[in-house]
Design a protein around this motif. Structure first.
Motif, PDB file in Angstrom:
ATOM      1  N   CYS A 115     -17.235  10.037  -9.546  1.00 11.68           N
ATOM      2  CA  CYS A 115     -17.104   9.410  -8.225  1.00 11.68           C
ATOM      3  C   CYS A 115     -16.139  10.189  -7.332  1.00 11.68           C
ATOM      4  N   ALA A 116     -15.053  10.710  -7.918  1.00 12.68           N
ATOM      5  CA  ALA A 116     -14.085  11.464  -7.112  1.00 12.68           C
ATOM      6  C   ALA A 116     -14.664  12.820  -6.713  1.00 12.68           C
ATOM      7  N   GLU A 117     -15.451  13.397  -7.608  1.00 16.34           N
ATOM      8  CA  GLU A 117     -15.989  14.735  -7.342  1.00 16.34           C
ATOM      9  C   GLU A 117     -16.870  14.759  -6.090  1.00 16.34           C
ATOM     10  N   VAL A 118     -17.589  13.648  -5.855  1.00 15.50           N
ATOM     11  CA  VAL A 118     -18.548  13.660  -4.737  1.00 15.50           C
ATOM     12  C   VAL A 118     -17.978  13.082  -3.444  1.00 15.50           C
ATOM     13  N   CYS A 119     -16.812  12.474  -3.495  1.00 15.08           N
ATOM     14  CA  CYS A 119     -16.294  11.800  -2.295  1.00 15.08           C
ATOM     15  C   CYS A 119     -16.051  12.828  -1.176  1.00 15.08           C
ATOM     16  N   PRO A 120     -16.742  12.686  -0.039  1.00 18.85           N
ATOM     17  CA  PRO A 120     -16.667  13.726   0.993  1.00 18.85           C
ATOM     18  C   PRO A 120     -15.378  13.720   1.806  1.00 18.85           C
ATOM     19  N   THR A 121     -14.610  12.630   1.744  1.00 18.66           N
ATOM     20  CA  THR A 121     -13.421  12.531   2.605  1.00 18.66           C
ATOM     21  C   THR A 121     -12.112  12.557   1.827  1.00 18.66           C
ATOM     22  N   GLY A 122     -12.203  12.554   0.504  1.00 18.94           N
ATOM     23  CA  GLY A 122     -10.976  12.475  -0.297  1.00 18.94           C
ATOM     24  C   GLY A 122     -10.442  11.056  -0.401  1.00 18.94           C
ATOM     25  N   ALA A 123     -11.252  10.064   0.010  1.00 19.36           N
ATOM     26  CA  ALA A 123     -10.807   8.667  -0.103  1.00 19.36           C
ATOM     27  C   ALA A 123     -10.606   8.295  -1.565  1.00 19.36           C
ATOM     28  N   THR A 124     -11.464   8.826  -2.435  1.00 20.95           N
ATOM     29  CA  THR A 124     -11.261   8.668  -3.881  1.00 20.95           C
ATOM     30  C   THR A 124     -10.791  10.009  -4.399  1.00 20.95           C
ATOM     31  N   LYS A 125      -9.538  10.061  -4.827  1.00 17.28           N
ATOM     32  CA  LYS A 125      -8.969  11.331  -5.284  1.00 17.28           C
ATOM     33  C   LYS A 125      -8.588  11.223  -6.751  1.00 17.28           C
ATOM     34  N   PHE A 126      -8.957  12.241  -7.508  1.00 15.55           N
ATOM     35  CA  PHE A 126      -8.649  12.282  -8.939  1.00 15.55           C
ATOM     36  C   PHE A 126      -7.444  13.187  -9.170  1.00 15.55           C
ATOM     37  N   GLY A 127      -6.616  12.861 -10.173  1.00 16.69           N
ATOM     38  CA  GLY A 127      -5.504  13.752 -10.505  1.00 16.69           C
ATOM     39  C   GLY A 127      -4.593  13.150 -11.547  1.00 16.69           C
ATOM     40  N   ASP A 128      -3.457  13.818 -11.781  1.00 18.78           N
ATOM     41  CA  ASP A 128      -2.436  13.254 -12.661  1.00 18.78           C
ATOM     42  C   ASP A 128      -1.881  12.002 -11.991  1.00 18.78           C
ATOM     43  N   ARG A 129      -1.714  10.944 -12.767  1.00 19.21           N
ATOM     44  CA  ARG A 129      -1.258   9.688 -12.161  1.00 19.21           C
ATOM     45  C   ARG A 129       0.067   9.891 -11.430  1.00 19.21           C
ATOM     46  N   GLN A 130       0.996  10.624 -12.051  1.00 21.41           N
ATOM     47  CA  GLN A 130       2.306  10.794 -11.438  1.00 21.41           C
ATOM     48  C   GLN A 130       2.197  11.564 -10.121  1.00 21.41           C
ATOM     49  N   GLU A 131       1.333  12.587 -10.106  1.00 23.30           N
ATOM     50  CA  GLU A 131       1.158  13.360  -8.861  1.00 23.30           C
ATOM     51  C   GLU A 131       0.487  12.515  -7.779  1.00 23.30           C
ATOM     52  N   LEU A 132      -0.427  11.653  -8.206  1.00 23.17           N
ATOM     53  CA  LEU A 132      -1.082  10.767  -7.225  1.00 23.17           C
ATOM     54  C   LEU A 132      -0.068   9.795  -6.624  1.00 23.17           C
ATOM     55  N   ILE A 133       0.856   9.334  -7.460  1.00 22.45           N
ATOM     56  CA  ILE A 133       1.906   8.431  -6.951  1.00 22.45           C
ATOM     57  C   ILE A 133       2.761   9.175  -5.917  1.00 22.45           C
ATOM     58  N   GLU A 134       3.114  10.432  -6.243  1.00 21.77           N
ATOM     59  CA  GLU A 134       3.914  11.234  -5.293  1.00 21.77           C
ATOM     60  C   GLU A 134       3.152  11.420  -3.989  1.00 21.77           C
ATOM     61  N   GLU A 135       1.855  11.705  -4.119  1.00 18.44           N
ATOM     62  CA  GLU A 135       1.046  11.912  -2.912  1.00 18.44           C
ATOM     63  C   GLU A 135       0.956  10.626  -2.084  1.00 18.44           C
ATOM     64  N   ALA A 136       0.778   9.502  -2.771  1.00 14.28           N
ATOM     65  CA  ALA A 136       0.697   8.218  -2.059  1.00 14.28           C
ATOM     66  C   ALA A 136       2.017   7.948  -1.334  1.00 14.28           C
ATOM     67  N   ARG A 137       3.133   8.243  -2.001  1.00 20.88           N
ATOM     68  CA  ARG A 137       4.449   8.032  -1.364  1.00 20.88           C
ATOM     69  C   ARG A 137       4.585   8.926  -0.136  1.00 20.88           C
ATOM     70  N   ALA A 138       4.114  10.163  -0.260  1.00 22.71           N
ATOM     71  CA  ALA A 138       4.203  11.105   0.867  1.00 22.71           C
ATOM     72  C   ALA A 138       3.381  10.593   2.051  1.00 22.71           C
ATOM     73  N   ARG A 139       2.192  10.038   1.764  1.00 20.56           N
ATOM     74  CA  ARG A 139       1.371   9.500   2.862  1.00 20.56           C
ATOM     75  C   ARG A 139       2.071   8.313   3.523  1.00 20.56           C
ATOM     76  N   LEU A 140       2.694   7.468   2.710  1.00 17.34           N
ATOM     77  CA  LEU A 140       3.404   6.308   3.272  1.00 17.34           C
ATOM     78  C   LEU A 140       4.574   6.769   4.142  1.00 17.34           C
ATOM     79  N   ARG A 141       5.273   7.825   3.662  1.00 15.52           N
ATOM     80  CA  ARG A 141       6.422   8.345   4.433  1.00 15.52           C
ATOM     81  C   ARG A 141       5.948   8.973   5.741  1.00 15.52           C
ATOM     82  N   ALA A 142       4.835   9.714   5.668  1.00 22.81           N
ATOM     83  CA  ALA A 142       4.346  10.437   6.851  1.00 22.81           C
ATOM     84  C   ALA A 142       3.758   9.495   7.901  1.00 22.81           C
ATOM     85  N   HIS A 143       3.198   8.367   7.460  1.00 24.00           N
ATOM     86  CA  HIS A 143       2.542   7.449   8.414  1.00 24.00           C
ATOM     87  C   HIS A 143       2.998   6.014   8.186  1.00 24.00           C
ATOM     88  N   PRO A 144       4.287   5.749   8.415  1.00 26.86           N
ATOM     89  CA  PRO A 144       4.796   4.398   8.115  1.00 26.86           C
ATOM     90  C   PRO A 144       4.161   3.316   8.982  1.00 26.86           C
TER      91      PRO A 144
END
Ligand code: SF4
Ligand code: SF4
Ligand code: SF4
Length: 279
Positions: free
Chosen positions: A138-167
């Motif tokens: 499902c992540a492989e085909v997602c055209p917008t990156g709405a479903t992103k696959f990765g290491d759980r810890q890295e995904l958490i960091e990325e989610a935090r970065a998005r929250l910081r960038a767009h509060p």
């Protein structure tokens, strides 16, 4: 140490194209179950859905809990949290008691009611693909990156970065970071999670307590019934296995007899029936 994988779903990026839904169907060889994917529901033949809720598109699938209640209530260990993240199902162990369905706080596991030997069905986080170093289908085909696959810890960091960038944009929370002790599937949204259909009343700790509450609510006759059903299933299975072996043995003997009949018999040798009767 195996790094734990996961998915980050960001509702602000999802365009509701349904590619994840189709990819899951294809990867799991599941039949068509709805005229339009947005109308479909989770079932034994549909492991993920895309819904329009709260003015957004949102996915629903197994959350692959860190301490899965489905696994902790299973009396025979048919569900298991694996080190790379997927909560997998061992169908050969399952006795069909369906406690997992009762216990899952997200209502995920479904049962093959129409089958003679039913199984519990749900997303397995594409465990075979993960083992081969590939992302989920499902992540492989997602055209917008709405479903992103990765290491759980890295995904958490990325989610935090998005929250910081767009509060101003996001609800200031990563869903799945703490719910029921954490999940391998994480969510971000710009509308409250309850409007997306996600429960916000869940405990932050794992649900071992719920495990016992569930077991206490199950009357003894259900447990006895399940054990009996498990026994009947085992006996039926065993009988089929014995019949299969007997059939194979009969076929083997018949083909041996036929091939022996075609051979010229050396003078003074034992007859075929002598051979067949020998231990
Ligand atoms: S979401 Fe439900 S089925 Fe999936 S791991 Fe958690 S408890 Fe089990
Ligand atoms: S991880 Fe695999 S099984 Fe789960 S929803 Fe995605 S494609 Fe389907
Ligand atoms: S493939 Fe991506 S954008 Fe399309 S519905 Fe699924 S999550 Fe949303």
């Amino acid at each position: 140490m195996v790094s734990q994988k996961g998915l980050l779903f960001d509702a602000t990026l999802c365009i509701g194209c349904g590619a994840c839904y189709e990819a899951c169907k294809e990867r799991n060889r599941l039949p068509t179950t709805a005229t339009h994917f947005l109308e479909d529901r989770l079932s034994d033949q549909t492991y993920t859905v895309v819904k329009k809720r709260g003015g957004r598109f949102v996915r629903q699938l197994c959350m692959h809990c860190e301490v899965p209640t489905c696994a902790s209530v299973c009396p025979v260990g048919a569900l298991e949290k694996t080190a790379p993240g997927p909560v997998i199902y061992h169908e050969e162990r399952c006795i069909g008691c369906r406690y997992c369905m009762l216990a899952c706080p997200f209502g995920i596991p479904k049962y093959e009611w129409r089958k003679i030997l039913p199984r519990v069905r749900k997303c397995d986080l594409c465990a075979d693909r993960l083992a081969a170093g590939r992302p989920t289908a499902c992540a492989e085909v997602c055209p917008t990156g709405a479903t992103k696959f990765g290491d759980r810890q890295e995904l958490i960091e990325e989610a935090r970065a998005r929250l910081r960038a767009h509060p101003q944009k996001y609800v200031p929370r990563i869903y799945g970071l703490e719910e029921v002790g954490g999940t391998s599937v994480l969510l971000l949204s710009d509308v409250p999670f309850e409007r997306l259909g996600y429960r916000t009343d869940l405990l932050r700790e794992p649900l071992p307590l719920l495990t016992w509450q569930v077991l206490q609510k199950i009357p003894n006759f259900v447990i006895v019934g399940s054990v009996l059903l498990g026994g009947i299933w085992w006996i039926t299975n065993r009988r089929q296995e014995v019949q299969r072996r007997e059939r194979e043995e009969r076929d083997r003997r018949r083909s041996f007899e036929e091939s022996s009949r075609d051979l010229p018999e050396p003078p003074g040798s034992s007859s075929t029936s002598d051979l067949m009767d020998s231990p």
